[in-house]
Design a protein around this motif. Structure first.
Motif, mmCIF file in Angstrom:
data_model
loop_
_atom_site.group_PDB
_atom_site.id
_atom_site.type_symbol
_atom_site.label_atom_id
_atom_site.label_comp_id
_atom_site.label_asym_id
_atom_site.label_seq_id
_atom_site.Cartn_x
_atom_site.Cartn_y
_atom_site.Cartn_z
ATOM 1 N N GLU A 23 -7.036 1.689 -8.955
ATOM 2 C CA GLU A 23 -8.094 2.686 -9.079
ATOM 3 C C GLU A 23 -8.665 3.040 -7.707
ATOM 4 O OE1 GLU A 23 -11.828 1.614 -11.106
ATOM 5 O OE2 GLU A 23 -11.319 3.238 -12.498
ATOM 6 N N GLN A 24 -8.866 2.054 -6.883
ATOM 7 C CA GLN A 24 -9.413 2.272 -5.542
ATOM 8 C C GLN A 24 -8.494 3.162 -4.708
ATOM 9 O OE1 GLN A 24 -10.258 -1.365 -3.404
ATOM 10 N NE2 GLN A 24 -10.212 -0.340 -1.428
ATOM 11 N N VAL A 25 -7.190 2.902 -4.772
ATOM 12 C CA VAL A 25 -6.223 3.683 -4.008
ATOM 13 C C VAL A 25 -6.218 5.137 -4.470
ATOM 14 C CG1 VAL A 25 -3.758 4.035 -3.589
ATOM 15 C CG2 VAL A 25 -4.739 1.755 -3.400
ATOM 16 N N ILE A 26 -6.189 5.350 -5.783
ATOM 17 C CA ILE A 26 -6.164 6.718 -6.311
ATOM 18 C C ILE A 26 -7.445 7.466 -5.930
ATOM 19 C CG2 ILE A 26 -6.115 8.134 -8.396
ATOM 20 C CD1 ILE A 26 -3.449 6.867 -7.765
ATOM 21 N N ASP A 111 -4.797 14.562 -3.258
ATOM 22 C CA ASP A 111 -3.903 15.046 -2.216
ATOM 23 C C ASP A 111 -2.588 14.272 -2.243
ATOM 24 O OD1 ASP A 111 -2.766 14.932 0.674
ATOM 25 O OD2 ASP A 111 -4.155 16.627 0.713
ATOM 26 N N GLY A 112 -1.468 14.991 -2.411
ATOM 27 C CA GLY A 112 -0.167 14.342 -2.508
ATOM 28 C C GLY A 112 0.229 13.607 -1.239
ATOM 29 N N GLN A 117 1.014 8.332 1.524
ATOM 30 C CA GLN A 117 0.670 7.379 2.580
ATOM 31 C C GLN A 117 0.091 6.088 1.993
ATOM 32 O OE1 GLN A 117 -2.045 9.724 4.935
ATOM 33 N NE2 GLN A 117 -0.405 10.832 5.998
ATOM 34 N N ALA A 118 -0.738 6.232 0.956
ATOM 35 C CA ALA A 118 -1.349 5.060 0.324
ATOM 36 C C ALA A 118 -0.304 4.181 -0.344
ATOM 37 C CB ALA A 118 -2.391 5.510 -0.695
ATOM 38 N N LEU A 119 0.693 4.791 -0.990
ATOM 39 C CA LEU A 119 1.732 4.020 -1.661
ATOM 40 C C LEU A 119 2.648 3.338 -0.649
ATOM 41 C CD1 LEU A 119 2.701 6.294 -4.692
ATOM 42 C CD2 LEU A 119 1.273 4.252 -4.672
#
Length: 225
Positions: A23-26, A111-112, A117-119
């Protein structure tokens, strides 16, 4: 897919332990929030998808229009932290369905590029996406396959019975012509199929609602096919 702990599948235990991180990442990838009106298309069939959309609550519909003008409605969905555009995010394909708001709803624009980058920073979270997408994919294929392989009357009976059990991934519509599109047919053919089920004593039609008259017989009709 839902931005919630997945309650089924091989890796269920991981989502319960890591849901706060997911949830935090999204949420860290949200670049805008806005309210859209009823009828607004979150995603448009055939168009490229650059952003994902998170709908925390509100009802949407999902449908496909063929080049010959025929429409297939997958159904409606009461969103609970629902994420749209995730399949296109991974494949790079254009959008397969129109996703339409059925009421005024608030959407969060993800933002895609930020999500990619987060993944990359948290690659194990891709397993969450893979599991959620796989579940949604199999649910959707099951619906499409059943629509193709069984008669209209059976599909309507199946839907009525499982709506009673409350175990379907999507819901129906209140209008006849939209219900007909959900079963990939015309309003006239849809009405005739409903009448067939009425004549069997399985259901009765009362204005815009359908009532089960004989649950045991309806269950037997659905399970014997």
């Amino acid at each position: 897919m839902q931005l919630q702990a997945i309650q089924k599948g091989r890796f269920t235990y991981l989502w319960e332990d890591n849901h706060s991180l997911i949830e935090q990442v999204i949420l860290s990838c949200i670049k805008d929030r806005k309210i859209v009106d009823e009828g607004h298309k979150l995603l448009v069939q055939g168009e490229a998808v650059s952003s994902l959309y998170l709908v925390e609550s509100g009802r949407v519909s999902m449908g496909v229009t063929a080049r010959n003008g025929r429409v297939f409605q997958l159904g409606t969905l009461e969103c609970e932290s629902q994420l749209f555009g995730e399949m296109e995010f991974f494949t790079g394909y254009t959008c397969q369905m129109d996703i339409i708001a059925l009421e005024a709803i608030e959407i969060a624009v993800i933002d895609g590029v930020l999500l990619q980058q987060a993944l990359q920073l948290h690659p194990h979270l891709s397993l969450f996406f893979a599991s959620a997408i796989a579940i949604d994919y199999q649910d959707t294929v099951e619906i499409f396959t059943r629509r193709m392989l069984y008669p209209i009357a059976y599909n309507i009976a199946y839907d009525i019975y499982h709506q009673h059990l409350n175990d379907l991934p999507v819901d129906g519509f209140g209008k006849h012509y939209l219900e007909a599109e959900r079963f990939g047919t015309s309003d006239r053919v849809y009405r005739r199929a409903v009448k067939e089920l009425e004549n069997l004593g399985l259901i009765s039609k009362q204005r815009h609602t359908i009532k089960i008259e004989n649950l045991d017989a309806l269950k037997k009709y659905v399970e014997q096919k």
